[in-house]
Design an enzyme around this catalytic site. Structure first.
Site, PDB file in Angstrom:
ATOM      1  N   LYS A   1       0.890  -1.068  -0.077  1.00 30.36           N
ATOM      2  CA  LYS A   1       0.268  -0.207  -0.314  1.00 30.36           C
ATOM      3  C   LYS A   1       1.299   1.248   0.022  1.00 30.36           C
ATOM      4  O   LYS A   1       0.883   2.306  -0.867  1.00 30.36           O
ATOM      5  CB  LYS A   1      -0.691  -0.355   1.259  1.00 30.36           C
ATOM      6  CG  LYS A   1      -1.635   1.578   1.438  1.00 30.36           C
ATOM      7  CD  LYS A   1      -2.208   1.804   2.976  1.00 30.36           C
ATOM      8  CE  LYS A   1      -1.268   1.879   3.784  1.00 30.36           C
ATOM      9  NZ  LYS A   1      -1.024   3.452   4.597  1.00 30.36           N
ATOM     10  N   ASN A   2       1.936   1.301   0.689  1.00 32.08           N
ATOM     11  CA  ASN A   2       2.372   2.539   0.823  1.00 32.08           C
ATOM     12  C   ASN A   2       2.924   2.743  -0.039  1.00 32.08           C
ATOM     13  O   ASN A   2       3.306   4.221  -0.754  1.00 32.08           O
ATOM     14  CB  ASN A   2       3.242   2.432   2.244  1.00 32.08           C
ATOM     15  CG  ASN A   2       2.364   2.795   3.664  1.00 32.08           C
ATOM     16  OD1 ASN A   2       0.838   2.888   3.499  1.00 32.08           O
ATOM     17  ND2 ASN A   2       2.517   2.617   4.719  1.00 32.08           N
TER      18      ASN A   2
ATOM     19  N   CYS B   1      -4.315  12.446  13.119  1.00 28.98           N
ATOM     20  CA  CYS B   1      -5.716  10.856  13.123  1.00 28.98           C
ATOM     21  C   CYS B   1      -5.973  10.716  14.371  1.00 28.98           C
ATOM     22  O   CYS B   1      -4.766  10.717  15.315  1.00 28.98           O
ATOM     23  CB  CYS B   1      -5.477   9.875  12.138  1.00 28.98           C
ATOM     24  SG  CYS B   1      -3.331   9.628  11.965  1.00 28.98           S
TER      25      CYS B   1
ATOM     26  N   ARG C   1       0.776  13.858  13.339  1.00 27.37           N
ATOM     27  CA  ARG C   1       0.749  13.832  12.240  1.00 27.37           C
ATOM     28  C   ARG C   1       1.576  15.202  10.982  1.00 27.37           C
ATOM     29  O   ARG C   1       0.596  15.684  10.922  1.00 27.37           O
ATOM     30  CB  ARG C   1      -0.626  13.367  10.957  1.00 27.37           C
ATOM     31  CG  ARG C   1      -1.006  12.011  11.908  1.00 27.37           C
ATOM     32  CD  ARG C   1       0.221  10.659  12.208  1.00 27.37           C
ATOM     33  NE  ARG C   1       0.809   9.884  10.679  1.00 27.37           N
ATOM     34  CZ  ARG C   1       0.164   9.150   9.822  1.00 27.37           C
ATOM     35  NH1 ARG C   1      -0.892   8.858  10.238  1.00 27.37           N
ATOM     36  NH2 ARG C   1       1.107   8.288   8.603  1.00 27.37           N
TER      37      ARG C   1
ATOM     38  N   ASP D   1       3.978   0.391  12.167  1.00 25.26           N
ATOM     39  CA  ASP D   1       3.004  -0.375  11.836  1.00 25.26           C
ATOM     40  C   ASP D   1       2.475  -1.388  12.253  1.00 25.26           C
ATOM     41  O   ASP D   1       1.517  -2.312  12.079  1.00 25.26           O
ATOM     42  CB  ASP D   1       3.140  -0.952   9.739  1.00 25.26           C
ATOM     43  CG  ASP D   1       3.044   1.369   9.716  1.00 25.26           C
ATOM     44  OD1 ASP D   1       3.004   1.039   8.469  1.00 25.26           O
ATOM     45  OD2 ASP D   1       2.668   2.166  10.591  1.00 25.26           O
TER      46      ASP D   1
ATOM     47  N   ARG E   1      -8.905  -0.217   4.688  1.00 22.30           N
ATOM     48  CA  ARG E   1      -8.083   0.999   3.558  1.00 22.30           C
ATOM     49  C   ARG E   1      -6.520   0.450   3.667  1.00 22.30           C
ATOM     50  O   ARG E   1      -5.959   0.824   2.960  1.00 22.30           O
ATOM     51  CB  ARG E   1      -7.216   2.001   4.985  1.00 22.30           C
ATOM     52  CG  ARG E   1      -8.835   2.765   4.588  1.00 22.30           C
ATOM     53  CD  ARG E   1      -8.517   4.455   5.846  1.00 22.30           C
ATOM     54  NE  ARG E   1      -7.256   5.090   5.440  1.00 22.30           N
ATOM     55  CZ  ARG E   1      -7.438   5.948   6.080  1.00 22.30           C
ATOM     56  NH1 ARG E   1      -7.710   6.004   6.719  1.00 22.30           N
ATOM     57  NH2 ARG E   1      -6.110   6.411   5.379  1.00 22.30           N
TER      58      ARG E   1
HETATM   59  C1  EPZ Z   1       4.687   6.693   6.538  1.00 20.58           C
HETATM   60  O1  EPZ Z   1       3.687   7.926   7.156  1.00 20.58           O
HETATM   61  C2  EPZ Z   1       3.551   5.543   6.751  1.00 20.58           C
HETATM   62  N1  EPZ Z   1       2.335   6.274   5.186  1.00 20.58           N
HETATM   63  C3  EPZ Z   1       2.933   4.796   8.009  1.00 20.58           C
HETATM   64  O2  EPZ Z   1       1.931   4.390   7.317  1.00 20.58           O
HETATM   65  C4  EPZ Z   1       4.435   4.354   8.647  1.00 20.58           C
HETATM   66  O3  EPZ Z   1       3.560   4.093   9.895  1.00 20.58           O
HETATM   67  C5  EPZ Z   1       5.337   5.861   8.277  1.00 20.58           C
HETATM   68  O4  EPZ Z   1       5.988   6.589   8.013  1.00 20.58           O
HETATM   69  C6  EPZ Z   1       5.958   5.318   9.759  1.00 20.58           C
HETATM   70  O5  EPZ Z   1       7.173   4.342   9.186  1.00 20.58           O
HETATM   71  C7  EPZ Z   1       2.289   5.585   3.861  1.00 20.58           C
HETATM   72  O6  EPZ Z   1       3.187   6.212   3.700  1.00 20.58           O
HETATM   73  C8  EPZ Z   1       1.127   6.672   3.456  1.00 20.58           C
HETATM   74  P1  EPZ Z   1       6.717   9.852   8.962  1.00 20.58           P
HETATM   75  P2  EPZ Z   1       4.207   9.114   7.125  1.00 20.58           P
HETATM   76  O7  EPZ Z   1       6.624  11.238   8.085  1.00 20.58           O
HETATM   77  O8  EPZ Z   1       5.009   9.104   6.415  1.00 20.58           O
HETATM   78  C9  EPZ Z   1       6.906  12.827  12.343  1.00 20.58           C
HETATM   79  C10 EPZ Z   1       0.183   3.237   7.577  1.00 20.58           C
HETATM   80  O9  EPZ Z   1      -0.630   1.744   8.571  1.00 20.58           O
HETATM   81  N2  EPZ Z   1       6.614  13.972  11.185  1.00 20.58           N
HETATM   82  O10 EPZ Z   1       7.570   8.594   8.839  1.00 20.58           O
HETATM   83  O11 EPZ Z   1       3.498   9.802   7.619  1.00 20.58           O
HETATM   84  C11 EPZ Z   1       5.676  12.049  12.823  1.00 20.58           C
HETATM   85  O12 EPZ Z   1       4.459  13.016  13.540  1.00 20.58           O
HETATM   86  C12 EPZ Z   1       0.547   3.825   8.382  1.00 20.58           C
HETATM   87  O13 EPZ Z   1       0.385   2.052   6.831  1.00 20.58           O
HETATM   88  C13 EPZ Z   1       6.930  15.094  11.928  1.00 20.58           C
HETATM   89  O14 EPZ Z   1       7.229  15.713  12.918  1.00 20.58           O
HETATM   90  O15 EPZ Z   1       5.026   8.808   8.330  1.00 20.58           O
HETATM   91  C14 EPZ Z   1       5.660  11.128  12.801  1.00 20.58           C
HETATM   92  O16 EPZ Z   1       5.470  10.929  14.493  1.00 20.58           O
HETATM   93  C15 EPZ Z   1       0.341   4.134   9.166  1.00 20.58           C
HETATM   94  N3  EPZ Z   1       7.391  16.182  10.577  1.00 20.58           N
HETATM   95  C16 EPZ Z   1       7.378  10.615  12.387  1.00 20.58           C
HETATM   96  O17 EPZ Z   1       7.624  12.116  12.053  1.00 20.58           O
HETATM   97  C17 EPZ Z   1       6.649  15.724   9.611  1.00 20.58           C
HETATM   98  O18 EPZ Z   1       6.600  16.812   8.532  1.00 20.58           O
HETATM   99  C18 EPZ Z   1       6.940   9.229  11.779  1.00 20.58           C
HETATM  100  O19 EPZ Z   1       6.025   9.949  10.686  1.00 20.58           O
HETATM  101  C19 EPZ Z   1       6.410  14.494   8.919  1.00 20.58           C
HETATM  102  C20 EPZ Z   1       6.498  13.792  10.074  1.00 20.58           C
END
Ligand code: EPZ
Length: 418
Positions: free
Chosen positions: A22-23, A118, A123, A306, A399
């Site tokens: 998916k991702n 969410c 996020r 995840d 989803r």
């Molecule tokens: C991706 O989300 C995945 N989603 C998530 O999978 C996954 O949990 C996550 O990466 C971590 O591996 C998709 O790829 C669509 P991050 P993403 O940016 O990119 C902080 C699922 O269940 N952060 O790596 O949104 C954030 O708050 C989903 O399939 C900032 O602070 O995750 C979090 O604490 C859930 N500022 C941490 O980084 C930013 O601008 C990790 O978030 C961006 C993120």
């Protein structure tokens, strides 16, 4: 499916094929905005989130659709893209925010709704914005929209305070068409990042270092359309391994990439599960039960966040006491409240869950708060004695898991949509 009924405590056995990631598919579909002409993406899982990103692409002016003739294939015709992403779709799925980099790179202007939080956390997208600003974009937030403008993106060094998957993908996609070299430091290294880089390189981009914490991108003038197959979904694979293991069953999990689930397999072996890794398949057997382990979620190659909720369910029935620590998201123990209602013994202390294994879980009516919590509760329901009714009002499970009920039934689970 709004409600799922599971008659649990049935040993799962047989074999199941894992769908496309998916991702990886979400990022690659967003990246097709960068490619003029006709692009074909294969092994795209048929999920609500994929349908949402396809609708976003259509609203941006691309022709994008699941191919009628070939299953799990998406065809995109790109003759130019609008710069405003639809509010109701981006707020529905935060991953749509990934389109900001490609639109900015193609149009010099992007207006994308600020995604909401969410269940698992606020996020934020500050790192996406920091990265685009480093490439010369002027970014402001107005009336809930992120508006980014850039006469021409120019490569530069981008340091990510956290190895954010989404921010790494946004910057990589924008930098692909920027002038000069971009270096992303402290980049995320998840397999989905590597898949996106492989897709872009096939289309003519010049990206090296994907999968490590330093990614270099030499901007090019133009990319060309390609045909590409998405990697298998490592989180779906891990979820099915636990579904089989918690029922003390045994099964063959088909079409996986072993190195993508190394940290999960290592942890599973520590619990005493028998795991046999084949070239593209994995055999799991849990006939002798399993022991408690401690785990801590980390950015790749650490243990994936995840898979954390699914492990909360699994370790609820382990022999001994486990400690699970979540370091990536601030509120990802939502499933614990529901597991307790099924008889699990779990204490939450700060960012850790202390899980004392119990001999069995009892069925109960439960509610789903987010995608992976939903998967965790299905796993718990498969093990619990009696009928577990799972209410998934917002279709979270659909989803992220393609044909979940069909696949579990093929392994012998007594599960149906009601
Ligand atoms: C991706 O989300 C995945 N989603 C998530 O999978 C996954 O949990 C996550 O990466 C971590 O591996 C998709 O790829 C669509 P991050 P993403 O940016 O990119 C902080 C699922 O269940 N952060 O790596 O949104 C954030 O708050 C989903 O399939 C900032 O602070 O995750 C979090 O604490 C859930 N500022 C941490 O980084 C930013 O601008 C990790 O978030 C961006 C993120």
């Amino acid at each position: 499916m709004r409600k799922i009924l599971i008659n649990g405590n049935k040993r799962l056995a047989g074999e199941v094929r894992i769908s496309g990631s998916k991702n990886a598919a979400l990022a690659i579909l967003a990246a097709t905005i960068l490619l003029p002409g006709k692009t074909i993406i294969r092994n795209v899982p048929d999920l609500l989130d994929i349908k949402t990103i396809i609708r976003v692409l259509q609203r941006l002016g691309l022709r994008a659709e699941y191919s009628a003739s070939q299953e799990n294939t998406v065809e995109i015709w790109n003759r130019g893209v609008k710069h405003v992403a639809p509010y109701e779709l981006v707020t529905k799925m935060r991953a749509s925010f990934f389109v900001i980099g490609p639109i900015l790179a193609r149009q010099g202007l992007a207006k994308i709704p600020l995604p909401g939080g969410c269940a698992i956390g606020s996020r934020p997208v500050n790192l996406h914005i920091k990265g685009l600003e480093a490439l010369g974009a002027k970014v402001r937030i107005e009336h809930g929209f992120v508006i980014a403008e850039a006469a021409g993106l120019k490569g530069d060094r981008v340091y990510l305070d956290f190895p954010s998957v989404g921010a790494t993908e946004s910057v990589m996609m924008a930098a692909a068409l920027a002038a000069g070299e971009t270096i992303i430091e402290n980049a995320a290294g998840e397999p989905e990042i590597v898949d996106l880089a492989n897709f872009l390189n096939l289309a003519g981009a010049k990206i090296t270092g994907a999968g490590t914490e330093e990614i270099r991108i030499q901007g090019v003038k133009e990319l060309s359309p390609v045909e590409y197959r998405v990697i298998p979904d490592r989180i779906e694979a891990g979820t099915f391994i636990l579904a089989v293991a918690i029922t003390k069953g045994e099964a063959l999990i088909r079409d996986i990439v072993p190195e993508h689930i190394e940290s999960v397999v290592r942890k599973l072996k520590e619990t005493g599960l028998e795991i046999e890794m084949l070239a593209k398949d994995l055999r799991v057997s849990a006939k002798n039960g399993f022991k408690a382990v401690d785990l801590k979620t980390m950015p790749h190659p650490g243990f994936p966040t995840d898979m954390q909720p699914q492990f909360c369910s699994f370790l609820s029935l382990a022999q001994g006491t486990s400690v699970i620590t979540e370091t990536v998201f601030e509120n990802r123990f939502m499933c614990v409240h529901e597991l307790r209602r099924m008889g699990a013994e779990i204490k939450l202390e700060g960012q850790s869950a202390i899980i004392t294994g119990v001999p069995e879980l009892s069925s109960a009516p439960i509610k789903v708060s987010d995608l992976r919590a939903g998967a965790a509760l299905v796993i718990a329901g498969l093990a619990a004695k009696g009928e577990t009714l799972i209410e998934d009002r917002d279709h979270h499970i659909e989803r992220g898991y393609e044909k979940l009920i069909y696949k579990l039934r093929s392994l012998g689970a007594d599960i149906k949509e009601v």
